[in-house]
Design an enzyme around this catalytic site. Sequence first.
Site, PDB file in Angstrom:
ATOM      1  N   CYS A 116      -1.372  -8.062  21.024  1.00 24.46           N
ATOM      2  CA  CYS A 116      -2.043  -9.350  21.176  1.00 24.46           C
ATOM      3  C   CYS A 116      -1.121 -10.345  21.845  1.00 24.46           C
ATOM      4  O   CYS A 116      -0.086 -10.699  21.302  1.00 24.46           O
ATOM      5  CB  CYS A 116      -2.487  -9.890  19.812  1.00 24.46           C
ATOM      6  SG  CYS A 116      -3.269 -11.514  19.914  1.00 24.46           S
ATOM      7  N   GLY A 117      -1.491 -10.796  23.029  1.00 21.82           N
ATOM      8  CA  GLY A 117      -0.681 -11.771  23.743  1.00 21.82           C
ATOM      9  C   GLY A 117      -1.038 -13.201  23.416  1.00 21.82           C
ATOM     10  O   GLY A 117      -0.421 -14.132  23.911  1.00 21.82           O
TER      11      GLY A 117
END
Length: 283
Positions: A116-117
């Site tokens: 997850c960025g």
Amino acid sequence: MSRITVRRKITRLTVGQRRIPNEDVLAVEEPLEIRVQGRSLAVTMRTPGHDFELAAGFLVSEGVIAHSDDFNTARYCAGATEDGVNTYNVLDVTLGHGVTPPAPSLERNLLTTSSCGLCGKSSIDMVRTKSSFEVRDDQLQLDAERLTTFPDRLRAGQSVFEKTGGIHAAGLFDGATGELLVLREDVGRHNAVDKVIGWALTEGLLPLTGTVLMVSSRASFELTQKALMAGIPVLAAVSAPSSLAAEFATEVGMTLVGFLRGDSMVIYSGGERITELAPALTE
């Protein structure tokens, strides 16, 4: 082995057969703390390698910088352990003259994981970061047959995936010639894209007009947004996009292609950029 891969003792088991002790090669996952002007901005879980590009691409994606002159220097620094040893997991970036440092509100409150960025964004409004570049008017005309060659060419360049089977890749192609400009791998799909964008920034290539970003994963909103922040007009993925990715790509005038496998693809937005030598036959 390098810091990119490690060997680990394993046991192979097939039901009904004896267990076989062996060794396997794993992709390394380690934290990288990104500091700007000495102040901690974010921690991301990544595969070591091309860390300066990762930091540069991350700052482009976050709207902090947009040009090569905005990124001055980067260095590994001590401080990750109590005895002050340099683990090469803490990176401090110095911005160019006159570049405004990130606002405190940009600092991630949570760890950015390899999957997850966007984890840790302090508000949902910050997810839609304003880009310095537009892609809506990009005049790229992309041959569909040429586009179908990109996944295999990306796969052929995935040296770490070949060893581990557990790492993502992002490749930047010239849409007109089909040339593979750069390929990066990472346990995090968003990190692989940031490394590509960071490479382009340090080469002075932003905005990436007329290019195609090819990813070995699904096309999430975060990847679509990163493409926009770098001025990339086409995002192609071997798997599905999310609903928000398709909506966002349509909103900003980006071409979004999913399920790019073999000789077929699904176009979710910007289909006018995909061309064919002859009209497609319809029943």
